[in-house]
Design a protein around this motif. Sequence first.
Motif, PDB file in Angstrom:
ATOM      1  N   LEU A 228      13.009   8.198  27.624  1.00  0.00           N
ATOM      2  CA  LEU A 228      14.417   8.580  27.742  1.00  0.00           C
ATOM      3  C   LEU A 228      15.199   8.133  26.511  1.00  0.00           C
ATOM      4  O   LEU A 228      16.101   8.837  26.043  1.00  0.00           O
ATOM      5  CB  LEU A 228      15.027   7.967  29.007  1.00  0.00           C
ATOM      6  N   GLY A 229      14.838   6.978  25.971  1.00  0.00           N
ATOM      7  CA  GLY A 229      15.505   6.458  24.782  1.00  0.00           C
ATOM      8  C   GLY A 229      15.285   7.319  23.554  1.00  0.00           C
ATOM      9  O   GLY A 229      16.080   7.272  22.614  1.00  0.00           O
ATOM     10  N   TYR A 230      14.216   8.106  23.541  1.00  0.00           N
ATOM     11  CA  TYR A 230      13.988   9.052  22.444  1.00  0.00           C
ATOM     12  C   TYR A 230      14.624  10.411  22.715  1.00  0.00           C
ATOM     13  O   TYR A 230      15.045  11.099  21.787  1.00  0.00           O
ATOM     14  CB  TYR A 230      12.483   9.228  22.199  1.00  0.00           C
ATOM     15  N   PHE A 231      14.688  10.806  23.987  1.00  0.00           N
ATOM     16  CA  PHE A 231      15.265  12.104  24.336  1.00  0.00           C
ATOM     17  C   PHE A 231      16.781  12.126  24.163  1.00  0.00           C
ATOM     18  O   PHE A 231      17.357  13.072  23.606  1.00  0.00           O
ATOM     19  CB  PHE A 231      14.905  12.458  25.785  1.00  0.00           C
ATOM     20  N   LEU A 232      17.447  11.088  24.624  1.00  0.00           N
ATOM     21  CA  LEU A 232      18.912  11.100  24.695  1.00  0.00           C
ATOM     22  C   LEU A 232      19.622  11.206  23.338  1.00  0.00           C
ATOM     23  O   LEU A 232      20.612  11.944  23.232  1.00  0.00           O
ATOM     24  CB  LEU A 232      19.413   9.863  25.439  1.00  0.00           C
ATOM     25  N   PRO A 233      19.185  10.480  22.288  1.00  0.00           N
ATOM     26  CA  PRO A 233      19.947  10.570  21.034  1.00  0.00           C
ATOM     27  C   PRO A 233      20.062  11.989  20.482  1.00  0.00           C
ATOM     28  O   PRO A 233      21.136  12.406  20.042  1.00  0.00           O
ATOM     29  CB  PRO A 233      19.152   9.666  20.085  1.00  0.00           C
ATOM     30  N   MET A 386      16.896   7.746  14.711  1.00  0.00           N
ATOM     31  CA  MET A 386      17.286   7.279  16.042  1.00  0.00           C
ATOM     32  C   MET A 386      18.564   6.438  15.980  1.00  0.00           C
ATOM     33  O   MET A 386      19.442   6.543  16.824  1.00  0.00           O
ATOM     34  CB  MET A 386      16.152   6.459  16.665  1.00  0.00           C
ATOM     35  N   TYR A 387      18.674   5.604  14.951  1.00  0.00           N
ATOM     36  CA  TYR A 387      19.868   4.769  14.789  1.00  0.00           C
ATOM     37  C   TYR A 387      21.103   5.635  14.578  1.00  0.00           C
ATOM     38  O   TYR A 387      22.135   5.454  15.235  1.00  0.00           O
ATOM     39  CB  TYR A 387      19.673   3.816  13.609  1.00  0.00           C
ATOM     40  N   SER A 388      21.014   6.600  13.686  1.00  0.00           N
ATOM     41  CA  SER A 388      22.175   7.425  13.352  1.00  0.00           C
ATOM     42  C   SER A 388      22.564   8.335  14.518  1.00  0.00           C
ATOM     43  O   SER A 388      23.748   8.511  14.814  1.00  0.00           O
ATOM     44  CB  SER A 388      21.883   8.267  12.103  1.00  0.00           C
ATOM     45  N   TYR A 389      21.556   8.952  15.174  1.00  0.00           N
ATOM     46  CA  TYR A 389      21.839   9.791  16.329  1.00  0.00           C
ATOM     47  C   TYR A 389      22.559   8.993  17.409  1.00  0.00           C
ATOM     48  O   TYR A 389      23.510   9.460  18.039  1.00  0.00           O
ATOM     49  CB  TYR A 389      20.533  10.332  16.930  1.00  0.00           C
ATOM     50  N   THR A 390      22.072   7.764  17.638  1.00  0.00           N
ATOM     51  CA  THR A 390      22.609   6.961  18.737  1.00  0.00           C
ATOM     52  C   THR A 390      24.036   6.511  18.466  1.00  0.00           C
ATOM     53  O   THR A 390      24.894   6.578  19.353  1.00  0.00           O
ATOM     54  CB  THR A 390      21.707   5.732  19.000  1.00  0.00           C
ATOM     55  N   GLY A 432      16.962  -6.291  17.173  1.00  0.00           N
ATOM     56  CA  GLY A 432      15.560  -5.908  17.051  1.00  0.00           C
ATOM     57  C   GLY A 432      15.072  -4.964  18.131  1.00  0.00           C
ATOM     58  O   GLY A 432      13.876  -4.924  18.418  1.00  0.00           O
ATOM     59  N   THR A 433      15.985  -4.190  18.752  1.00  0.00           N
ATOM     60  CA  THR A 433      15.661  -3.232  19.834  1.00  0.00           C
ATOM     61  C   THR A 433      14.766  -3.874  20.896  1.00  0.00           C
ATOM     62  O   THR A 433      13.573  -3.563  21.003  1.00  0.00           O
ATOM     63  CB  THR A 433      14.980  -1.953  19.289  1.00  0.00           C
ATOM     64  N   PRO A 434      15.339  -4.781  21.696  1.00  0.00           N
ATOM     65  CA  PRO A 434      14.554  -5.491  22.719  1.00  0.00           C
ATOM     66  C   PRO A 434      13.770  -4.537  23.616  1.00  0.00           C
ATOM     67  O   PRO A 434      14.268  -3.493  24.033  1.00  0.00           O
ATOM     68  CB  PRO A 434      15.633  -6.235  23.516  1.00  0.00           C
ATOM     69  N   GLY A 435      12.540  -4.932  23.924  1.00  0.00           N
ATOM     70  CA  GLY A 435      11.690  -4.131  24.794  1.00  0.00           C
ATOM     71  C   GLY A 435      11.239  -2.822  24.186  1.00  0.00           C
ATOM     72  O   GLY A 435      10.720  -1.957  24.899  1.00  0.00           O
ATOM     73  N   ASP A 436      11.443  -2.640  22.882  1.00  0.00           N
ATOM     74  CA  ASP A 436      11.118  -1.371  22.205  1.00  0.00           C
ATOM     75  C   ASP A 436      11.820  -0.188  22.855  1.00  0.00           C
ATOM     76  O   ASP A 436      11.305   0.934  22.869  1.00  0.00           O
ATOM     77  CB  ASP A 436       9.604  -1.130  22.188  1.00  0.00           C
ATOM     78  N   VAL A 437      12.999  -0.434  23.388  1.00  0.00           N
ATOM     79  CA  VAL A 437      13.811   0.620  24.000  1.00  0.00           C
ATOM     80  C   VAL A 437      14.950   0.948  23.040  1.00  0.00           C
ATOM     81  O   VAL A 437      15.668   0.048  22.593  1.00  0.00           O
ATOM     82  CB  VAL A 437      14.383   0.168  25.358  1.00  0.00           C
ATOM     83  N   ASN A 438      15.110   2.207  22.704  1.00  0.00           N
ATOM     84  CA  ASN A 438      16.176   2.600  21.789  1.00  0.00           C
ATOM     85  C   ASN A 438      17.538   2.278  22.373  1.00  0.00           C
ATOM     86  O   ASN A 438      17.759   2.360  23.587  1.00  0.00           O
ATOM     87  CB  ASN A 438      16.084   4.094  21.468  1.00  0.00           C
ATOM     88  N   GLY A 439      18.487   1.931  21.489  1.00  0.00           N
ATOM     89  CA  GLY A 439      19.789   1.436  21.903  1.00  0.00           C
ATOM     90  C   GLY A 439      20.602   2.384  22.755  1.00  0.00           C
ATOM     91  O   GLY A 439      21.497   1.969  23.489  1.00  0.00           O
ATOM     92  N   VAL A 440      20.316   3.702  22.704  1.00  0.00           N
ATOM     93  CA  VAL A 440      21.091   4.665  23.479  1.00  0.00           C
ATOM     94  C   VAL A 440      21.019   4.380  24.970  1.00  0.00           C
ATOM     95  O   VAL A 440      21.965   4.654  25.715  1.00  0.00           O
ATOM     96  CB  VAL A 440      20.610   6.105  23.182  1.00  0.00           C
ATOM     97  N   VAL A 441      19.899   3.842  25.444  1.00  0.00           N
ATOM     98  CA  VAL A 441      19.731   3.567  26.870  1.00  0.00           C
ATOM     99  C   VAL A 441      20.750   2.538  27.344  1.00  0.00           C
ATOM    100  O   VAL A 441      21.178   2.544  28.498  1.00  0.00           O
ATOM    101  CB  VAL A 441      18.291   3.095  27.158  1.00  0.00           C
ATOM    102  N   VAL A 442      21.166   1.661  26.448  1.00  0.00           N
ATOM    103  CA  VAL A 442      22.182   0.659  26.774  1.00  0.00           C
ATOM    104  C   VAL A 442      23.571   1.119  26.333  1.00  0.00           C
ATOM    105  O   VAL A 442      24.554   0.965  27.061  1.00  0.00           O
ATOM    106  CB  VAL A 442      21.835  -0.686  26.089  1.00  0.00           C
TER     107      VAL A 442
END
Length: 472
Positions: A228-233, A386-390, A432-442
């Motif tokens: 989901l963290g990759y799809f959403l951005p 991913m950073y810029s999209y988010t 450092g993106t905890p849990g290897d989850v992209n920031g968009v999820v948070v």
Amino acid sequence: MQTVHLVILAVYLLAMVGVAVYFLRSGRLGGGDDFLFAGRSLPRPVMIATLLVTWVGSGTIIGGANFAYTYGPVAGLVFFAGTPLGILVLLLAARRIRRASRHTVPELLEARFGTGVRTVAAAVTALAYIGLVASQFIGGGYVVGLITPLSATQGTVLVAVVVTLLTVTGGLFSVAYTDFLSAILIVLGLFVSLPLVFAAVGGPAAYWDGLPEAATTPTGGLTALQLLGYFLPLFLLLLADQNIYQRLTAAKDERAARASTVGMLVSSFFVFVPVVLLASAAAVLMPGINGDMAVLALASEGHLPAVLGGLILAGAVAFVITTGSSFMLSAASNIAYDLYARFAKGAQGEAGGRRGLAVQRGAVLVIAVVAFALGLFFPTVLELQMYSYTIYGAAITPAVFAVLFWKRATTAGAVAALVVGAATTIGWQLAGTPGDVNGVVVALPAALLALVAASLLTKAPDPETLEAAGVD
């Protein structure tokens, strides 16, 4: 390095420079508005092509290919599914966007939420778009390094120069018509490559059997939250992408804007489906390579005929250059219309004229330098993407959709969404993106919660304010 590849790339780059020189000498740029909207005179095929190619740059041919190479075809399709789903949502808003006819997304927000929101949104947008320009520079450097004796860093410098030249000369005129040529080049190259690559693998059955076990699963070995963290951005950026909004504003009328959006929807499948299949096939043919190189290595390592490989590589450069110039042009519009026109003495109302044209061109040069420096900080195109999209999707998209679809949203809610979305994204990246989850999820839930809470705790906007936004 193959001579055929080098010749094809050289011809393509010369063609791009030729387009830039043509529009520089054409006299069609009367001021800042022409620089940004191409006189609202683009033919429909060019509109569709510029919408498509604006969206599918190195984030598709390199970043998206990396994802499909690493996690497999099913997860790759989930990653890219944000594109058609986002376009379907845009179809609902295309006429409203064209009717609002604003220069920038922050200007759209100002009509509903005021000058303060516009300023904050302009800063967030410019920050995100400079990151996306940087990702195009890096991606282009990879490709040029494959084709020529130049190193990846030297290739990045070359791409940065060409992108900047293309943008600063003809604005959207140059960008849109090179988009049209690039779309034809890359779609043709991708589709002709598919049967040849699958034949090299040994057919569909051998392709599937040759994939790593995790790559044959629906999530590619990722958790549902990570996927989901990759799809959403991707999905969120498209919903409020200033580039797309500006292209729709550049359409002749509301009907043309909607028809062009439908064309973008259909044509998007002709890009991301072949990219997913080719990149995942590369995982069978060339296990262990840098995922960023998945599609490009098929062209450069002899898995395709030299001429076709050259077309794929030149097409990749085409995507990078045209998408980079689009984001550069858009970020420059934020500086000219949202910052310069608002705060420079005597500049009010000048952004659309000759003075604004000079400001936008100067902004392009500054953006080029900053984007190049930013690209040195991120190791891969996918990470920077991913950073810029988010940072854009989590901060800007909730506020934009509040303008279009939620009358109860207030200025306090919009400011809260912008600040919380951007701050959470940056903080998550620094942690450092905890849990290897992209920031968009948070960041997205935090921004939405801030928008709703602050709006409900403050006075609802009056009907005059809603009418002034032009999208009610």
